[in-house]
Write an enzyme that holds these catalytic residues in place. Structure first.
Site, PDB file in Angstrom:
ATOM      1  N   ASP A  36      25.529 -34.367 -25.457  1.00  0.00           N
ATOM      2  CA  ASP A  36      24.941 -35.622 -26.015  1.00  0.00           C
ATOM      3  C   ASP A  36      25.900 -36.885 -25.725  1.00  0.00           C
ATOM      4  OD1 ASP A  36      23.210 -33.780 -27.199  1.00  0.00           O
ATOM      5  OD2 ASP A  36      24.439 -33.742 -28.962  1.00  0.00           O
ATOM      6  N   GLU A 209      13.380 -36.004 -28.002  1.00  0.00           N
ATOM      7  CA  GLU A 209      14.385 -36.653 -28.963  1.00  0.00           C
ATOM      8  C   GLU A 209      15.237 -37.227 -28.186  1.00  0.00           C
ATOM      9  OE1 GLU A 209      16.502 -32.861 -29.999  1.00  0.00           O
ATOM     10  OE2 GLU A 209      16.639 -32.004 -27.834  1.00  0.00           O
TER      11      GLU A 209
HETATM   12  O1  FUB Z   1      23.591 -31.688 -29.977  1.00  0.00           O
HETATM   13  C1  FUB Z   1      22.442 -31.420 -31.111  1.00  0.00           C
HETATM   14  C2  FUB Z   1      21.178 -31.641 -30.740  1.00  0.00           C
HETATM   15  O2  FUB Z   1      20.896 -31.072 -29.276  1.00  0.00           O
HETATM   16  C3  FUB Z   1      21.175 -33.394 -30.285  1.00  0.00           C
HETATM   17  O3  FUB Z   1      21.068 -33.987 -31.530  1.00  0.00           O
HETATM   18  C4  FUB Z   1      19.888 -33.279 -29.585  1.00  0.00           C
HETATM   19  O4  FUB Z   1      19.661 -34.400 -28.811  1.00  0.00           O
HETATM   20  C5  FUB Z   1      20.011 -32.022 -28.554  1.00  0.00           C
HETATM   21  O5  FUB Z   1      20.888 -32.205 -27.661  1.00  0.00           O
END
Ligand code: FUB
Length: 447
Positions: A36, A209
């Site tokens: 991320d 997301e």
């Molecule tokens: O890293 C945990 C979660 O996985 C993140 O918050 C999302 O964006 C995905 O990458």
């Protein structure tokens, strides 16, 4: 005497700095898992605020993700990254449940002399907050120390907070949750909301997301991981203001070629070049919750749309010929007889090696700065049969600038050879096996 103490202190500061600095292509960080990546340009450098995957004991973490803290990294040349250490941990945020390992995707922004670091985490039951809250930690410097606010931002739940300040000074926070994206206005103190969160309309249906907003030439790009088929692509929509409406525009990066289910992006302009930061699971091919951040050049079409980015091993930046060049992070290889594999599958953080197993097989690593006055080349290599590695510059069929003889042996050794021709400036480096044999190469370095 006083001067000597000062000199020692300064020396030890630079030695410590060097200890934490690692040179890298893709992935950028080799000694730990990172995901991320939120890249930001602060104080003339690129700062990288990723989340930090770890291997967890059975039963810890959420849906396989196990994340206890955040490090921050910085780089001036994008090929050497300095780890500034842990800036926020589940153990030092008063409202976070420190048994949950839920420190998911963060981001950071600068305003009025302060750096605001946003992160999601599961709140301690005692706070009465259900699920993931969004916290903020504040610092005078991009690398910390960061002081977490005692409470999460009131009224917000979700993951993947992404702050954005428009040219008129208005601040926004984009968040994800329940498979969709929302936006909320922030007060100028950056730790309180100035509106209710609103759902971002106009985006295609399906799992989304990791929002990340940037502006270029008056166009607002809302980028996000988006599942079109089976895993996340990186996609974007554009609008003419930070609140939308946004028009879905396309895919920036296809779903992972190595089946990492998640991806997560940030896009920055640094020294007049645009870059995409993202993650794959290069160091953990069999478990995609242990990810690694990467970077690529990003380009725009004349109409402002983004050209699709293809993941590479070489990544970005110009490599210094005087440092170890990991040619297994190649730009191009011959069709036959060239491959890579892990040096040690029981410790993948050791990285990869290049294998040349056929006469005339070659591996090419682009953009090496040879500077001036180099005299010799060193190769860390191993060969069960013995062999000769030709070092070429720019042309695969050109004259070698050095020829390095590798002994028949069964272990790594460092071999060297004088340069017959001295390259200077920036060129592509090629290593070619010039006899029928097989050799393994860890790195190449010029002196
Ligand atoms: O890293 C945990 C979660 O996985 C993140 O918050 C999302 O964006 C995905 O990458």
């Amino acid at each position: 005497m006083k001067i000597n103490v000062c000199v020692l202190l300064i020396l030890s500061f630079f030695l410590t700095l060097n200890e934490n600095t690692a040179s890298a292509q893709n992935p950028l960080i080799m000694d730990q898992f990172t995901a991320d990546p939120s890249a930001r340009v602060f104080e003339g450098k690129v700062y990288l605020y990723p989340s930090h995957d770890i291997r967890c004991e059975e039963g810890k973490g959420i849906i396989g993700f196990c994340m206890a803290d955040y490090h921050v990294f910085s780089s001036e040349n994008l090929t050497e990254w300095n780890d500034h250490g842990v800036i926020v941990s589940q153990n030092n945020v008063p409202w976070v449940d420190s048994t949950k390992y839920s420190m998911w995707a963060p981001d950071c922004i600068y305003r009025d002399g302060k750096y605001f670091f946003y992160f999601p985490a599961i709140a301690d039951e005692k706070t009465g907050i259900k699920g993931m809250g969004i916290g903020v930690a504040v610092s005078d410097k991009p690398y910390g120390p960061f002081k977490p606010e005692p409470q999460p931002i009131a009224g917000l739940r979700g993951i993947d907070p992404n702050p954005f300040i428009d040219k008129d000074g208005k601040a926004y926070l984009y968040i994800a949750g329940m498979r969709r994206l929302s936006m909320v206005k922030l007060k100028s103190n950056m730790v309180e909301t100035a509106s209710e969160p609103v759902l971002i309309e106009g985006l295609p249906k399906g799992f989304k997301e990791g929002p990340y907003m940037f502006e270029r030439k008056g166009v607002y790009y809302l980028t996000f991981p988006y599942v079109i088929d089976s895993t996340e692509t990186l996609a974007y929509a554009i609008g003419n203001n930070p609140m939308g409406p946004f028009k879905y525009t396309g895919v920036i990066m296809d779903q992972s070629p190595v089946a990492c289910w998640t991806n997560h992006q940030s896009i920055i302009e640094y020294k007049r070049q645009w870059y995409l930061f993202y993650h794959h699971n290069d160091l953990s091919p069999h478990f995609d919750k242990n990810r690694s951040v990467c970077a690529e050049y990003l380009f725009f079409n004349d109409d402002g749309t983004i050209k699709k980015v293809i993941p590479t091993l070489r990544g970005v930046g110009i490599s210094d010929a005087g440092k170890k060049i990991q040619i297994d992070r190649y730009s191009v290889v011959s069709e036959n007889g060239a491959s890579i594999s892990f040096i040690d599958t029981s410790n993948r953080h050791e990285g990869w090696k290049a294998l040349l197993t056929k006469k005339d097989a070659w591996i090419q690593y682009n953009e090496v700065d040879f500077g001036k006055n180099l005299k010799s080349v060193k190769i860390k290599a191993s060969s069960a049969a013995g062999g000769v590695a030709d070092i070429l510059i720019d042309k695969i069929e050109g004259h070698p600038v050095a020829r390095v003889k590798i002994d028949k042996n069964d272990g790594w050794k460092i071999y060297d050879s004088e340069l017959f021709e001295i390259p200077s400036g920036i060129h592509n480096l090629i290593v070619k096996l010039s006899v029928e044999s097989n050799i393994e190469i860890d790195w190449v370095q010029f002196e």
